[in-house]
Enzyme design. Structure first.
Site, PDB file in Angstrom:
ATOM      1  N   ASP A  85      55.491 113.192   9.987  1.00 32.19           N
ATOM      2  CA  ASP A  85      55.315 112.235   9.545  1.00 32.19           C
ATOM      3  C   ASP A  85      56.603 111.231   9.641  1.00 32.19           C
ATOM      4  OD1 ASP A  85      54.459 108.941   8.739  1.00 32.19           O
ATOM      5  OD2 ASP A  85      52.646 109.429   9.744  1.00 32.19           O
TER       6      ASP A  85
ATOM      7  N   THR B  90      45.425 105.100  23.868  1.00 32.43           N
ATOM      8  CA  THR B  90      44.070 104.118  23.096  1.00 32.43           C
ATOM      9  C   THR B  90      43.150 103.518  24.784  1.00 32.43           C
ATOM     10  OG1 THR B  90      44.035 101.907  22.348  1.00 32.43           O
ATOM     11  CG2 THR B  90      45.922 103.087  23.804  1.00 32.43           C
TER      12      THR B  90
ATOM     13  N   LYS C  85      51.693 103.865  26.058  1.00 33.46           N
ATOM     14  CA  LYS C  85      50.603 105.037  25.759  1.00 33.46           C
ATOM     15  C   LYS C  85      50.608 105.022  26.729  1.00 33.46           C
ATOM     16  CE  LYS C  85      49.340 106.142  22.797  1.00 33.46           C
ATOM     17  NZ  LYS C  85      49.467 107.324  21.874  1.00 33.46           N
TER      18      LYS C  85
ATOM     19  N   ARG D 210      36.177  93.497  20.945  1.00 34.83           N
ATOM     20  CA  ARG D 210      36.339  94.928  20.348  1.00 34.83           C
ATOM     21  C   ARG D 210      35.700  96.019  20.089  1.00 34.83           C
ATOM     22  NH1 ARG D 210      40.119  92.593  22.846  1.00 34.83           N
ATOM     23  NH2 ARG D 210      42.461  92.151  22.281  1.00 34.83           N
TER      24      ARG D 210
END
Length: 332
Positions: free
Chosen positions: A33, A121, A152, A212
């Site tokens: 990370d 996603t 993405k 969502r």
């Protein structure tokens, strides 16, 4: 036992996955990370050092990635720039991380024949009309709306190209919106929760009617582990928990669960290119891998999430002031 390299493992979804792996398997995890603003070492606190190794580094850094990949059996690629508002302000970091970073990982995985799972996603599919009964499936055409979702989508296509062109042993998953512990306060649900905890009225874009499809991060983690262990190579799986809610319904429920007036929120100018509705059809995942979500009731998952933020102001507090100052500068 697998040696799993988890990119972005100090971020929200990545750290929840690391906790899940340690609790539900005997795998060893190495976290890579960069520790940008969205990464937090504290999200990995309490995990056994004998099974979790942390490396601070950039997924676009070839020598670092190659060295870690050379001793991994599998990589689960969560690392991404992921905030739509930030991508509208400055798209470049999204290209560098989501495209160049993914390319760097793919090439290293190809050199060392490492099993690859790519996290993506549902935003790559664009959006659906509010009154449309359809949901996204693995066959839905890509139609991204923002620099974030476009990068993405590009990273997804890179993975598919490496599968077809080079025989990379890979799977992909596209997930609906996650909520749960350890999510940065810039995101929708934790921002509303922490605002209420600080006595600030929540704010909604537009009229709040955008929808969502919510899934608890624990359920996302269990689905990803199932795909990694049992998924068919070359396949894409959509991950969702039938959690469709309008933004205004979510805010009203947060206020209710926190003992506030459900109408105690304000509306602000809508975001540019704001997608109307996301909805995931996870039939393939459930049918082929037997996966089911733990949090079938969104209310229960949201209540547990509120409890975590109540108990962990030490975790989210330091980032809250900077986040709100940024939004205030934009009138949001």
């Amino acid at each position: 036992m697998m040696r799993i390299l988890v990119t972005g493992g100090a971020g929200f979804i990545g750290s929840n996955f690391v906790h899940h792996v340690i609790e539900h398997s005997d795998h060893h995890v190495t976290v890579l990370d960069k520790l940008t603003y969205a990464g937090n070492r504290a999200s990995l606190a309490g995990l056994p050092e004998s099974r979790v190794e942390f490396v601070q580094g950039d997924i676009a850094d070839h020598p670092v990635v190659d060295a870690l990949m050379s001793r991994a059996d599998a990589v689960v690629h969560f690392a991404a720039e992921s905030h739509n508002d930030n991508s509208l302000d400055d798209p470049r970091p999204f290209l560098e991380t989501n495209l160049i970073g993914t390319y760097t990982l793919l090439e290293a995985a190809r050199r060392h024949d490492v099993r690859f799972h790519h996290i993506s996603t549902d935003e790559v599919y664009g959006d659906l009309a509010l009154d449309d009964p359809d949901r996204f499936t693995e066959a839905t055409p890509y139609n991204p709306s923002s620099p974030y979702s476009a990068t993405k989508a590009g990273s997804d296509l890179l993975v598919r190209a490496w599968v077809r062109s080079f025989g990379l042993r890979a799977t992909l998953s596209n997930c609906s919106n996650n909520y749960g512990p350890r999510q940065h306060v810039e995101k929708f649900i934790p921002r509303q929760i922490t605002n209420v905890l600080r006595g600030v009225r929540p704010r909604l874009y537009g009229t709040g009617e955008n929808v969502r499809d919510w899934i608890h991060a624990d359920d996302h983690s269990s689905a990803v582990l199932a795909i990694l262990e049992r998924g068919a190579l070359g396949e894409t799986y959509l991950i969702g928990a039938d959690g469709e809610r309008s933004n205004v319904a979510v805010v009203r429920l947060i206020l209710e669960l926190m003992g506030q007036d459900p109408d105690a929120y304000d509306l602000v100018t809508d975001r540019a290119g704001h997608d109307r509705r996301y909805a995931i059809d996870a039939t393939k995942l459930r049918r082929e891998l037997g996966w089911e979500p733990r949090y079938r009731d969104f209310r229960d998952g949201l209540d547990a999430t509120i409890g975590w933020y109540r108990a962990h102001e030490d975790w989210w507090g330091p980032a809250k002031d900077a986040t709100e100052a940024f939004y205030a500068s934009r009138g949001q």
